[in-house]
Design a protein around this motif. Structure first.
Motif, mmCIF file in Angstrom:
data_model
loop_
_atom_site.group_PDB
_atom_site.id
_atom_site.type_symbol
_atom_site.label_atom_id
_atom_site.label_comp_id
_atom_site.label_asym_id
_atom_site.label_seq_id
_atom_site.Cartn_x
_atom_site.Cartn_y
_atom_site.Cartn_z
ATOM 1 N N VAL A 81 166.214 -42.312 55.561
ATOM 2 C CA VAL A 81 165.052 -41.425 55.571
ATOM 3 C C VAL A 81 165.167 -40.448 56.740
ATOM 4 O O VAL A 81 165.057 -40.842 57.899
ATOM 5 C CB VAL A 81 163.736 -42.238 55.672
ATOM 6 N N PRO A 82 165.436 -39.150 56.441
ATOM 7 C CA PRO A 82 165.706 -38.165 57.495
ATOM 8 C C PRO A 82 164.659 -38.167 58.616
ATOM 9 O O PRO A 82 165.027 -38.072 59.789
ATOM 10 C CB PRO A 82 165.687 -36.831 56.726
ATOM 11 N N HIS A 83 163.373 -38.315 58.267
ATOM 12 C CA HIS A 83 162.324 -38.239 59.273
ATOM 13 C C HIS A 83 162.495 -39.267 60.399
ATOM 14 O O HIS A 83 162.113 -39.021 61.536
ATOM 15 C CB HIS A 83 160.957 -38.427 58.598
ATOM 16 N N TYR A 84 163.069 -40.441 60.073
ATOM 17 C CA TYR A 84 163.180 -41.505 61.072
ATOM 18 C C TYR A 84 164.552 -41.574 61.718
ATOM 19 O O TYR A 84 164.797 -42.425 62.569
ATOM 20 C CB TYR A 84 162.863 -42.862 60.438
ATOM 21 N N GLN A 85 165.474 -40.709 61.281
ATOM 22 C CA GLN A 85 166.848 -40.894 61.747
ATOM 23 C C GLN A 85 166.989 -40.673 63.252
ATOM 24 O O GLN A 85 167.780 -41.330 63.901
ATOM 25 C CB GLN A 85 167.818 -40.064 60.905
ATOM 26 N N THR A 86 166.156 -39.793 63.816
ATOM 27 C CA THR A 86 166.224 -39.595 65.272
ATOM 28 C C THR A 86 165.618 -40.783 66.025
ATOM 29 O O THR A 86 166.248 -41.373 66.905
ATOM 30 C CB THR A 86 165.475 -38.315 65.673
ATOM 31 N N SER A 87 164.405 -41.169 65.625
ATOM 32 C CA SER A 87 163.704 -42.211 66.392
ATOM 33 C C SER A 87 164.365 -43.574 66.255
ATOM 34 O O SER A 87 164.229 -44.410 67.159
ATOM 35 C CB SER A 87 162.242 -42.267 65.975
ATOM 36 N N ARG A 130 157.403 -49.415 69.072
ATOM 37 C CA ARG A 130 157.782 -48.267 69.904
ATOM 38 C C ARG A 130 157.824 -46.953 69.122
ATOM 39 O O ARG A 130 157.965 -45.888 69.707
ATOM 40 C CB ARG A 130 159.151 -48.546 70.549
ATOM 41 N N LEU A 131 157.704 -47.051 67.771
ATOM 42 C CA LEU A 131 157.719 -45.815 66.971
ATOM 43 C C LEU A 131 156.421 -45.038 67.194
ATOM 44 O O LEU A 131 155.366 -45.630 67.391
ATOM 45 C CB LEU A 131 157.840 -46.152 65.478
ATOM 46 N N PRO A 132 156.483 -43.696 67.137
ATOM 47 C CA PRO A 132 155.247 -42.927 67.258
ATOM 48 C C PRO A 132 154.338 -43.168 66.051
ATOM 49 O O PRO A 132 154.807 -43.563 64.982
ATOM 50 C CB PRO A 132 155.730 -41.468 67.293
ATOM 51 N N LEU A 133 153.039 -42.922 66.259
ATOM 52 C CA LEU A 133 152.102 -43.039 65.141
ATOM 53 C C LEU A 133 152.392 -41.927 64.128
ATOM 54 O O LEU A 133 152.825 -40.838 64.499
ATOM 55 C CB LEU A 133 150.664 -42.909 65.644
ATOM 56 N N LEU A 134 152.161 -42.237 62.868
ATOM 57 C CA LEU A 134 152.379 -41.260 61.798
ATOM 58 C C LEU A 134 151.016 -40.828 61.267
ATOM 59 O O LEU A 134 150.275 -41.642 60.714
ATOM 60 C CB LEU A 134 153.206 -41.911 60.681
ATOM 61 N N ARG A 135 150.688 -39.564 61.479
ATOM 62 C CA ARG A 135 149.380 -39.078 61.037
ATOM 63 C C ARG A 135 149.506 -38.279 59.747
ATOM 64 O O ARG A 135 150.606 -37.888 59.359
ATOM 65 C CB ARG A 135 148.739 -38.212 62.123
ATOM 66 N N ARG A 195 161.198 -34.834 53.980
ATOM 67 C CA ARG A 195 162.017 -35.539 54.973
ATOM 68 C C ARG A 195 161.603 -37.008 55.096
ATOM 69 O O ARG A 195 162.287 -37.806 55.704
ATOM 70 C CB ARG A 195 161.923 -34.851 56.339
ATOM 71 N N LEU A 196 160.439 -37.343 54.516
ATOM 72 C CA LEU A 196 160.016 -38.748 54.506
ATOM 73 C C LEU A 196 160.513 -39.478 53.251
ATOM 74 O O LEU A 196 160.281 -40.665 53.088
ATOM 75 C CB LEU A 196 158.489 -38.832 54.582
ATOM 76 N N TRP A 197 161.153 -38.723 52.354
ATOM 77 C CA TRP A 197 161.657 -39.377 51.145
ATOM 78 C C TRP A 197 163.022 -39.987 51.408
ATOM 79 O O TRP A 197 163.829 -39.438 52.156
ATOM 80 C CB TRP A 197 161.808 -38.367 49.999
ATOM 81 N N ASN A 219 157.511 -50.084 49.992
ATOM 82 C CA ASN A 219 157.834 -48.768 49.446
ATOM 83 C C ASN A 219 159.054 -48.145 50.133
ATOM 84 O O ASN A 219 158.983 -47.664 51.248
ATOM 85 C CB ASN A 219 156.627 -47.846 49.588
ATOM 86 N N ARG A 220 160.179 -48.156 49.427
ATOM 87 C CA ARG A 220 161.399 -47.564 49.973
ATOM 88 C C ARG A 220 161.460 -46.061 49.673
ATOM 89 O O ARG A 220 162.188 -45.319 50.321
ATOM 90 C CB ARG A 220 162.643 -48.221 49.353
ATOM 91 N N ALA A 221 160.719 -45.600 48.681
ATOM 92 C CA ALA A 221 160.798 -44.189 48.285
ATOM 93 C C ALA A 221 160.327 -43.286 49.414
ATOM 94 O O ALA A 221 160.918 -42.247 49.682
ATOM 95 C CB ALA A 221 159.968 -43.944 47.023
ATOM 96 N N MET A 222 159.246 -43.679 50.071
ATOM 97 C CA MET A 222 158.674 -42.873 51.149
ATOM 98 C C MET A 222 158.060 -43.838 52.145
ATOM 99 O O MET A 222 156.859 -44.063 52.137
ATOM 100 C CB MET A 222 157.621 -41.931 50.552
ATOM 101 N N PRO A 223 158.884 -44.445 53.014
ATOM 102 C CA PRO A 223 158.364 -45.493 53.903
ATOM 103 C C PRO A 223 157.431 -44.881 54.956
ATOM 104 O O PRO A 223 157.854 -44.007 55.716
ATOM 105 C CB PRO A 223 159.623 -46.050 54.575
ATOM 106 N N LEU A 224 156.188 -45.313 54.962
ATOM 107 C CA LEU A 224 155.247 -44.856 55.979
ATOM 108 C C LEU A 224 155.174 -45.955 57.036
ATOM 109 O O LEU A 224 154.779 -47.091 56.752
ATOM 110 C CB LEU A 224 153.864 -44.598 55.371
ATOM 111 N N LEU A 225 155.609 -45.622 58.263
ATOM 112 C CA LEU A 225 155.652 -46.596 59.348
ATOM 113 C C LEU A 225 154.602 -46.220 60.383
ATOM 114 O O LEU A 225 154.564 -45.078 60.846
ATOM 115 C CB LEU A 225 157.048 -46.609 59.991
#
Ligand SMILES: [Zn+2]
Length: 610
Positions: free
Chosen positions: A15-21, A38-43, A53-55, A257-263
């Motif tokens: 998931v591109p959105h999380y690849q940095t963190s 330790r992950l930032p909150l997702l709003r 990028r969350l897909w 949900n692996r399609a769009m994991p909301l952490l």
């Protein structure tokens, strides 16, 4: 924490959105919880910014479902759920039902009162042949009380899920009448014990609560007055800095949900952990707090005051925007609304019912257009006409006023009769003109732009000579706008004219039904198939009785006469009409039942016109 570790590794790798963190992190069952912390909150705003990028870039999008959350503010949010997440949600509901009833439910009804929601039936393989019926009751709501209650008796012995405001509105409407589901599951917004008691008392069944949010599904299961987190999520309560706290914002991480994991997704709901362990022995229990920016807007001296949050959630559910509520000096509750187009009367009656459900059945509820004015009166918003026929008629009258060359105008069509009004029905406007003019085309086009579902037809009396059924319908099913049809030259058709048209019409109608039933190209909406079948069957009923000297085409009258005459096709026609008008749930798409009622309508046309 094995499931969490797997989800975090998936997010890190795909998931591109999380690849940095999450880059380069070793994630194990042992450290998963601290990695997550330790992950930032997702709003919500992050989801809008990140979008695709969350897909997940892994796997295929087969079976992904997009959910769009309405929320109480701002633009809707889109979240995709994969099949595993959808399956997990159904499994959680099944466990809940089995815990209470000791048996799985064959059918679960999800009730909504939202004018634009689609009624549909889905069949799932787990457990085998489970049906989920999403039933939009807003059309049935327009029926008289006794008929409405009869529709609801479809729920007897079944499992029902709905938002508390929907069940409260139904309880208010149903009153003492006997509608007896086996179980009611309330979900989707804060449930007060007062609403739960009203629902339990009215429907005489157990009531359980779930904490569900559209972008996840079920995240908490009700226990006493609180909730335990679902095993498909990691749920926490955090303070403003994102640190776990005894009271604060609810944040949720999906494990399925692996399609769009909301952490660490910020739900916007506030909650508090219970200090004592729950008697049931399950994990920690939390209580939702509905204090966030909530004002009490009306009290009416009752057990449960009405808050702005409830108003916002109610109206998000009812297609009414910009609602303000206040109580006047006499204690009446005044609901100010601004909506374009304005809500129809059945929507307003649902709002009134919900207000009464909160404040007590004797509460007087008034409606006013526009916002309440603290001092000077403010201009009422410019509004477009609603889809309600008599209001459309008023608007059309204004449009046609002063235009030369128009002899008469009426509204007609199935929209005029609750017996036949479906989501696919048009409102037909027939304008009798002295002659053909280019202006008519321009007028028709601008009217179509202005009112959805309106079909404006300009014609001369001579044009209608070839349409005997239309003439009969204009003279017996109409909402007059201007002029007089008879003086404009519209005559009642002779039996010869009708007979000649009927045989030609029945060939076309049967061919259309045949094409519909045998088409392999698409899977049409079952309600649309029912609408077509019912519309043609009712037309056949019109010809049948016109040819037997019953001088009317009004569906209610014809159906009553057919009942008295015990016409064999009648039960089939009634059943198809009930599906088309959403008084009864439809068969699932692709079901052989759809082909059956389409061919039944064909047989009805044959029988009625032989
Ligand atoms: Zn418990």
């Amino acid at each position: 924490m094995t499931a969490l570790a797997a989800q975090l590794r998936h997010a890190r790798d795909h998931v591109p959105h999380y690849q940095t963190s999450l880059q380069g992190l070793e994630i194990t069952a042992a450290n998963a919880a601290s990695v997550l912390g330790r992950l930032p909150l997702l709003r919500r705003s992050d989801i809008r910014t990140a979008r695709a990028r969350l897909w997940s870039s892994a796997g295929t999008a087969d079976g992904w479902r997009t959910v769009r959350t309405s929320g109480t503010t701002g633009t809707p949010l889109e979240v995709v759920l994969d099949e595993t997440a959808q399956h997990a949600e159904r499994a959680t509901l099944n466990r809940l039902v089995t815990d209470v009833l000791g048996t799985t439910a064959r059918t679960v009804f999800h009730l909504v009162l939202h004018a634009s929601a689609r009624t549909r039936t889905s069949v799932f393989p787990d457990p085998p042949a489970t049906r989920l019926v999403k039933w939009n009751l807003s059309r049935a709501w327009a029926l008289p009380d006794a008929t409405f209650v009869r529709c609801l008796q479809e729920l007897d012995g079944q499992v029902v899920t709905a938002m508390p405001s929907v069940m409260a509105a139904l309880a208010d409407r149903v009153g003492e009448s006997a509608v007896r589901p086996a179980l009611v599951v309330l979900s989707g917004e804060t449930v007060t014990s007062w609403v739960r008691d009203v629902v339990a008392r009215t429907f005489g069944c157990p009531v359980v609560t779930m904490y569900a949010i559209a972008e996840f599904g079920i995240v908490g299961l009700g226990c006493a007055n609180g909730y335990h987190a679902s095993e498909d999520v990691v749920l926490d309560i955090v303070d403003d800095t994102g640190t776990p706290a005894a009271e604060g914002e609810v944040i949720v991480t999906s494990l399925t949900n692996r399609a769009m994991p909301l952490l660490r997704y910020v739900t916007g709901d506030r909650a508090r952990w219970d200090a004592e362990p729950c008697e049931c022995g399950a994990s920690r229990r939390f209580r939702l707090l509905d204090t966030r920016s909530v004002r009490v807007v009306a009290a009416a001296g009752t057990p449960h005051p009405l808050t702005s949050l409830e108003i916002a959630k109610l109206t998000a559910n009812l297609d009414v925007e910009k609602v303000a509520v206040h109580q006047d000096a006499t204690g009446s509750v005044v609901v100010h609304y601004q909506a374009d187009p304005p809500p129809d009367t059945s929507t307003l009656s649902m709002v009134a019912a919900s207000v009464r459900a909160a404040l007590g059945p004797a509460t007087a509820v008034r409606f006013a257009e526009g916002q309440p004015s603290p001092g000077d009166p403010q201009p009422v918003a410019q509004v477009r006409p609603p889809s309600e026929p008599h209001r459309i008629a008023g608007w059309v009258r204004g449009v046609l006023d002063g235009i030369d060359g128009i002899r008469a105008a009426v509204l007609t069509g199935s929209a005029l009769s609750p017996e036949t009004f479906t989501r696919y029905s048009d409102v037909d406007l027939v304008v009798l003109a002295e002659d053909d003019r280019p202006l008519w085309r321009e007028l028709a086009k601008s009217m179509h732009t202005h009112v959805k579902g309106l079909r404006a037809n300009f014609a001369t009396a001579a044009d209608l000579v070839e349409s005997p059924l239309l003439r009969a319908r204009l003279l017996s099913e109409r909402l007059p706008i201007t002029g007089d049809l008879t003086r404009a030259g519209v005559t009642w058709p002779t039996k010869d004219e009708l007979g000649a048209q009927a045989s030609f019409w029945s060939q076309n109608a049967k061919a259309a039904l045949w094409t519909r039933a045998t088409s392999q190209e698409t899977t049409p909406d079952p309600i649309q198939s029912a609408y077509l079948a019912a519309k043609l069957a009712v037309d056949a009923l019109r010809y049948h009785y016109l040819l037997r000297d019953l001088p009317t085409t009004v569906p209610a009258t014809l159906l009553a006469q057919a009942e008295e005459d015990e016409l064999p096709p009648l039960p089939g026609i009634r059943h198809t009409l009930a599906i088309a008008t959403e008084r009864t749930p439809p068969p699932p798409p692709g079901s052989p039942d759809i082909e059956a009622f389409t061919f039944e309508a064909r047989a009805a046309i044959d029988w009625l016109l032989r």
